[in-house]
Design a protein around this motif. Sequence first.
Motif, PDB file in Angstrom:
ATOM      1  N   GLN A  50      23.745 -25.117  -1.981  1.00  0.00           N
ATOM      2  CA  GLN A  50      22.347 -25.177  -1.549  1.00  0.00           C
ATOM      3  C   GLN A  50      21.599 -26.288  -2.274  1.00  0.00           C
ATOM      4  O   GLN A  50      20.786 -27.007  -1.673  1.00  0.00           O
ATOM      5  CB  GLN A  50      21.666 -23.829  -1.788  1.00  0.00           C
ATOM      6  N   HIS A  51      21.844 -26.436  -3.574  1.00  0.00           N
ATOM      7  CA  HIS A  51      21.205 -27.512  -4.338  1.00  0.00           C
ATOM      8  C   HIS A  51      21.603 -28.878  -3.783  1.00  0.00           C
ATOM      9  O   HIS A  51      20.762 -29.770  -3.618  1.00  0.00           O
ATOM     10  CB  HIS A  51      21.591 -27.425  -5.818  1.00  0.00           C
ATOM     11  N   VAL A  52      22.886 -29.043  -3.503  1.00  0.00           N
ATOM     12  CA  VAL A  52      23.383 -30.324  -2.985  1.00  0.00           C
ATOM     13  C   VAL A  52      22.775 -30.625  -1.621  1.00  0.00           C
ATOM     14  O   VAL A  52      22.350 -31.759  -1.341  1.00  0.00           O
ATOM     15  CB  VAL A  52      24.916 -30.311  -2.900  1.00  0.00           C
ATOM     16  N   LEU A  53      22.713 -29.619  -0.751  1.00  0.00           N
ATOM     17  CA  LEU A  53      22.140 -29.820   0.576  1.00  0.00           C
ATOM     18  C   LEU A  53      20.655 -30.134   0.492  1.00  0.00           C
ATOM     19  O   LEU A  53      20.137 -30.953   1.262  1.00  0.00           O
ATOM     20  CB  LEU A  53      22.374 -28.578   1.444  1.00  0.00           C
ATOM     21  N   THR A  54      19.955 -29.500  -0.444  1.00  0.00           N
ATOM     22  CA  THR A  54      18.537 -29.799  -0.641  1.00  0.00           C
ATOM     23  C   THR A  54      18.347 -31.255  -1.048  1.00  0.00           C
ATOM     24  O   THR A  54      17.454 -31.948  -0.555  1.00  0.00           O
ATOM     25  CB  THR A  54      17.936 -28.875  -1.713  1.00  0.00           C
ATOM     26  N   ASP A  55      19.207 -31.722  -1.949  1.00  0.00           N
ATOM     27  CA  ASP A  55      19.151 -33.130  -2.356  1.00  0.00           C
ATOM     28  C   ASP A  55      19.418 -34.052  -1.172  1.00  0.00           C
ATOM     29  O   ASP A  55      18.769 -35.096  -1.022  1.00  0.00           O
ATOM     30  CB  ASP A  55      20.167 -33.405  -3.467  1.00  0.00           C
ATOM     31  N   GLN A  56      20.377 -33.670  -0.325  1.00  0.00           N
ATOM     32  CA  GLN A  56      20.727 -34.501   0.824  1.00  0.00           C
ATOM     33  C   GLN A  56      19.571 -34.575   1.819  1.00  0.00           C
ATOM     34  O   GLN A  56      19.245 -35.653   2.331  1.00  0.00           O
ATOM     35  CB  GLN A  56      21.970 -33.951   1.512  1.00  0.00           C
TER      36      GLN A  56
ATOM     37  N   THR B 199      17.318 -37.888   2.945  1.00  0.00           N
ATOM     38  CA  THR B 199      17.074 -38.259   4.334  1.00  0.00           C
ATOM     39  C   THR B 199      15.587 -38.423   4.609  1.00  0.00           C
ATOM     40  O   THR B 199      15.155 -39.376   5.265  1.00  0.00           O
ATOM     41  CB  THR B 199      17.661 -37.192   5.278  1.00  0.00           C
ATOM     42  N   LEU B 200      14.783 -37.497   4.084  1.00  0.00           N
ATOM     43  CA  LEU B 200      13.334 -37.571   4.292  1.00  0.00           C
ATOM     44  C   LEU B 200      12.736 -38.792   3.604  1.00  0.00           C
ATOM     45  O   LEU B 200      11.859 -39.461   4.154  1.00  0.00           O
ATOM     46  CB  LEU B 200      12.675 -36.291   3.760  1.00  0.00           C
ATOM     47  N   ARG B 201      13.215 -39.093   2.393  1.00  0.00           N
ATOM     48  CA  ARG B 201      12.705 -40.277   1.680  1.00  0.00           C
ATOM     49  C   ARG B 201      13.072 -41.550   2.430  1.00  0.00           C
ATOM     50  O   ARG B 201      12.257 -42.467   2.560  1.00  0.00           O
ATOM     51  CB  ARG B 201      13.267 -40.341   0.256  1.00  0.00           C
TER      52      ARG B 201
ATOM     53  N   ILE C 169       2.217 -40.759   4.355  1.00  0.00           N
ATOM     54  CA  ILE C 169       2.231 -39.533   5.153  1.00  0.00           C
ATOM     55  C   ILE C 169       3.611 -38.892   5.110  1.00  0.00           C
ATOM     56  O   ILE C 169       3.769 -37.685   4.879  1.00  0.00           O
ATOM     57  CB  ILE C 169       1.809 -39.815   6.610  1.00  0.00           C
ATOM     58  N   TYR C 170       4.645 -39.694   5.302  1.00  0.00           N
ATOM     59  CA  TYR C 170       6.003 -39.154   5.342  1.00  0.00           C
ATOM     60  C   TYR C 170       6.510 -38.775   3.945  1.00  0.00           C
ATOM     61  O   TYR C 170       7.292 -37.830   3.804  1.00  0.00           O
ATOM     62  CB  TYR C 170       6.942 -40.142   6.031  1.00  0.00           C
ATOM     63  N   ILE C 171       6.080 -39.495   2.927  1.00  0.00           N
ATOM     64  CA  ILE C 171       6.437 -39.106   1.559  1.00  0.00           C
ATOM     65  C   ILE C 171       5.755 -37.792   1.191  1.00  0.00           C
ATOM     66  O   ILE C 171       6.362 -36.920   0.545  1.00  0.00           O
ATOM     67  CB  ILE C 171       6.066 -40.214   0.561  1.00  0.00           C
ATOM     68  N   LEU C 172       4.515 -37.616   1.605  1.00  0.00           N
ATOM     69  CA  LEU C 172       3.824 -36.349   1.347  1.00  0.00           C
ATOM     70  C   LEU C 172       4.526 -35.202   2.068  1.00  0.00           C
ATOM     71  O   LEU C 172       4.647 -34.090   1.535  1.00  0.00           O
ATOM     72  CB  LEU C 172       2.360 -36.444   1.794  1.00  0.00           C
ATOM     73  N   HIS C 173       5.008 -35.479   3.267  1.00  0.00           N
ATOM     74  CA  HIS C 173       5.763 -34.451   3.994  1.00  0.00           C
ATOM     75  C   HIS C 173       7.032 -34.081   3.230  1.00  0.00           C
ATOM     76  O   HIS C 173       7.378 -32.908   3.090  1.00  0.00           O
ATOM     77  CB  HIS C 173       6.118 -34.955   5.389  1.00  0.00           C
ATOM     78  N   TYR C 174       7.733 -35.094   2.724  1.00  0.00           N
ATOM     79  CA  TYR C 174       8.939 -34.858   1.922  1.00  0.00           C
ATOM     80  C   TYR C 174       8.612 -34.025   0.686  1.00  0.00           C
ATOM     81  O   TYR C 174       9.299 -33.036   0.384  1.00  0.00           O
ATOM     82  CB  TYR C 174       9.563 -36.193   1.533  1.00  0.00           C
ATOM     83  N   LEU C 175       7.569 -34.401  -0.037  1.00  0.00           N
ATOM     84  CA  LEU C 175       7.208 -33.688  -1.268  1.00  0.00           C
ATOM     85  C   LEU C 175       6.786 -32.250  -0.979  1.00  0.00           C
ATOM     86  O   LEU C 175       7.129 -31.329  -1.726  1.00  0.00           O
ATOM     87  CB  LEU C 175       6.087 -34.427  -1.994  1.00  0.00           C
ATOM     88  N   ALA C 176       6.054 -32.059   0.124  1.00  0.00           N
ATOM     89  CA  ALA C 176       5.627 -30.705   0.490  1.00  0.00           C
ATOM     90  C   ALA C 176       6.817 -29.842   0.869  1.00  0.00           C
ATOM     91  O   ALA C 176       6.883 -28.650   0.536  1.00  0.00           O
ATOM     92  CB  ALA C 176       4.631 -30.769   1.645  1.00  0.00           C
ATOM     93  N   THR C 177       7.785 -30.439   1.567  1.00  0.00           N
ATOM     94  CA  THR C 177       8.968 -29.696   2.001  1.00  0.00           C
ATOM     95  C   THR C 177       9.880 -29.362   0.831  1.00  0.00           C
ATOM     96  O   THR C 177      10.391 -28.244   0.716  1.00  0.00           O
ATOM     97  CB  THR C 177       9.749 -30.512   3.049  1.00  0.00           C
TER      98      THR C 177
END
Length: 235
Positions: free
Chosen positions: A118-124, A128-130, A144-152
């Motif tokens: 789960q940790h590895v998949l979260t990093d992956q 992708t989001l970054r 906007i997209y970085i904020l989405h990544y950070l919020a997620t």
Amino acid sequence: MRDQIAVNYLHVFLDRHQVREYRKGEVIIFQGEVPRCAYVVKSGIIKAYNLSVGGDEKPVAFYEPDSTFPTSWVYGQVSNALYYYEAFTPKVEVYTIDRQEFVSFIKKRPELLFQELQHVLTDQIGATLRLNALQHSRASDKLIYILHYLATAYGQPVEGVPDTIEIMLELTHQDFANITGLTRETAATELNKLKRQGIINYNKHTPYQLDRRKLTQRINDQFMIDVEAANYAGV
């Protein structure tokens, strides 16, 4: 959602090992270094980053409690550390464990293997989001997209305030500049615009809070919306 039994089992193991303490800004592992042991975050947050040719910092991930690092080295995929690992919060505590001992322990329990997966998949997903954020040419879209990544990846719903997500990282304008590749001045200007639009709210000593509904309205990407929906549904 984490398996609490697996977490407890892990903590019993970790508590038998040495704990090292670091202050904000201290480098725990240098890029290219061969680590002496595996690390697991006990408290605080670790920042992993790269340096550009010009010496600019490029954050790639943040590691929270119970996260293992440097993961690729711990599990034998590389011979040295790919990034710098630095204490990001005022105080950080990490467990230090012999790599082979740690891997052997993890292999004994399927629950722990799944947790590491789960940790590895979260990093992956974070990577992708970054990457998606950095592909946008406009500074406002990058943020906007970085904020989405950070919020997620690092956000939590604010209790009692519908559609509001609090980013659990103490970020500065310079941090946003480093993550997006913008100048600090541009990052500050764009964040202030988003604040006036009601998408983000922050003050000097308070965390960044995002209006999830307004943020989603600005995202013209169904994949990103689906990732967010899955994250907050507990998938």
